[in-house]
Design a protein around this motif. Structure first.
Motif, mmCIF file in Angstrom:
data_model
loop_
_atom_site.group_PDB
_atom_site.id
_atom_site.type_symbol
_atom_site.label_atom_id
_atom_site.label_comp_id
_atom_site.label_asym_id
_atom_site.label_seq_id
_atom_site.Cartn_x
_atom_site.Cartn_y
_atom_site.Cartn_z
ATOM 1 N N GLN A 222 8.874 -28.161 3.689
ATOM 2 C CA GLN A 222 8.312 -27.373 4.790
ATOM 3 C C GLN A 222 8.185 -25.896 4.457
ATOM 4 O O GLN A 222 7.329 -25.209 5.002
ATOM 5 C CB GLN A 222 9.202 -27.459 6.028
ATOM 6 C CG GLN A 222 9.290 -28.793 6.682
ATOM 7 C CD GLN A 222 10.312 -28.768 7.821
ATOM 8 O OE1 GLN A 222 10.924 -27.748 8.106
ATOM 9 N NE2 GLN A 222 10.496 -29.902 8.464
ATOM 10 N N ALA A 223 9.053 -25.410 3.613
ATOM 11 C CA ALA A 223 9.196 -23.971 3.406
ATOM 12 C C ALA A 223 8.028 -23.372 2.637
ATOM 13 O O ALA A 223 7.657 -23.855 1.571
ATOM 14 C CB ALA A 223 10.495 -23.680 2.664
ATOM 15 N N ALA A 224 7.513 -22.304 3.179
ATOM 16 C CA ALA A 224 6.467 -21.549 2.490
ATOM 17 C C ALA A 224 7.081 -20.505 1.566
ATOM 18 O O ALA A 224 6.420 -20.010 0.665
ATOM 19 C CB ALA A 224 5.553 -20.875 3.508
ATOM 20 N N SER A 225 8.358 -20.184 1.806
ATOM 21 C CA SER A 225 9.014 -19.175 0.976
ATOM 22 C C SER A 225 10.480 -19.551 0.756
ATOM 23 O O SER A 225 11.071 -20.301 1.540
ATOM 24 C CB SER A 225 8.950 -17.802 1.631
ATOM 25 O OG SER A 225 9.829 -17.741 2.741
ATOM 26 N N ARG A 226 11.037 -18.996 -0.272
ATOM 27 C CA ARG A 226 12.445 -19.210 -0.583
ATOM 28 C C ARG A 226 13.316 -18.627 0.529
ATOM 29 O O ARG A 226 14.333 -19.227 0.903
ATOM 30 C CB ARG A 226 12.747 -18.544 -1.928
ATOM 31 C CG ARG A 226 14.101 -18.809 -2.494
ATOM 32 C CD ARG A 226 14.188 -18.192 -3.876
ATOM 33 N NE ARG A 226 15.412 -18.524 -4.556
ATOM 34 C CZ ARG A 226 15.647 -18.222 -5.823
ATOM 35 N NH1 ARG A 226 14.733 -17.590 -6.540
ATOM 36 N NH2 ARG A 226 16.789 -18.542 -6.382
ATOM 37 N N ASP A 227 12.939 -17.472 1.071
ATOM 38 C CA ASP A 227 13.705 -16.855 2.155
ATOM 39 C C ASP A 227 13.779 -17.762 3.382
ATOM 40 O O ASP A 227 14.838 -17.900 4.000
ATOM 41 C CB ASP A 227 13.110 -15.498 2.545
ATOM 42 C CG ASP A 227 13.347 -14.432 1.485
ATOM 43 O OD1 ASP A 227 14.267 -14.599 0.646
ATOM 44 O OD2 ASP A 227 12.606 -13.430 1.483
#
Length: 190
Positions: A170-175
């Motif tokens: 789901q994540a678009a970014s590591r953060d």
């Protein structure tokens, strides 16, 4: 003279450094183009080595791929071991850092493709993917058991791994991945 195989140890520090650099370049190239579309020529170019030099180090694309993935997974599991061994830090922080080393660093446009190329080619890799995944689960379970007790440690570890897997997709970014996984860890290891 026989050429070395992927399992032959490098003979010098320079050979070891060169091999590491070639394998890192290979992972990036496989991630960019996929296993099937990657040629030894493309890997050689990315690693700034001649094609014959690459074939001297690795007899085939399959042995190169296997060695590159093995190096990446061993590096990941070693980092996880170090993070979890730092018992002077709170368990939640160590778990979050461990998951970051194992999965978080593979979130993002190109790095996400590294995980995909590994997942899409299990037959080429043998048991290394399964054994390192089992080792990761055991490390997480052991860390939880020491701090929170053995009773539910395996179930909690498996739940965290499931949450990580879902978030990774789901994540678009590591953060974003780390923020959401941090919430899950906080809920599970109170």
């Amino acid at each position: 003279m026989n050429s070395p195989t992927a399992s032959d140890p490098p003979s010098t520090v320079a050979d070891t450094d060169r091999r590491i650099m070639v394998l890192d370049s290979a992972m990036v190239t496989f991630a960019r183009f996929g296993y099937r579309k990657t040629s030894m020529e493309e890997v050689a170019r990315a690693a700034d080595i001649s094609r014959p030099g690459l074939y001297f180090l690795f007899s085939s694309k399959q042995s190169l791929f296997r060695a590159a993935v093995t190096q990446a997974l061993k590096r990941d599991i070693t980092a996880v071991e170090h993070v979890l061994a730092d018992t002077g830090r709170p368990l939640g922080e160590r778990l979050l850092d461990a998951f970051d080393q194992w999965a978080g660093r593979y979130i993002g446009p190109l790095t996400r493709d590294v995980a995909v190329v590994i997942e899409d080619n299990p037959g080429l890799l043998g048991e290394i993917v399964e054994t390192t995944s089992q080792r990761f689960e055991q490390l997480i379970t052991d860390a939880i058991a020491v701090e929170a007790g053995q009773a539910a440690a395996r179930q909690v570890a498996q739940t965290m791994i499931s949450a990580s897997t879902g978030l990774k997709h789901q994540a678009a970014s590591r953060d974003f991945y780390l923020e959401r996984l941090g919430v899950a860890i906080d809920l599970l290891v109170r």
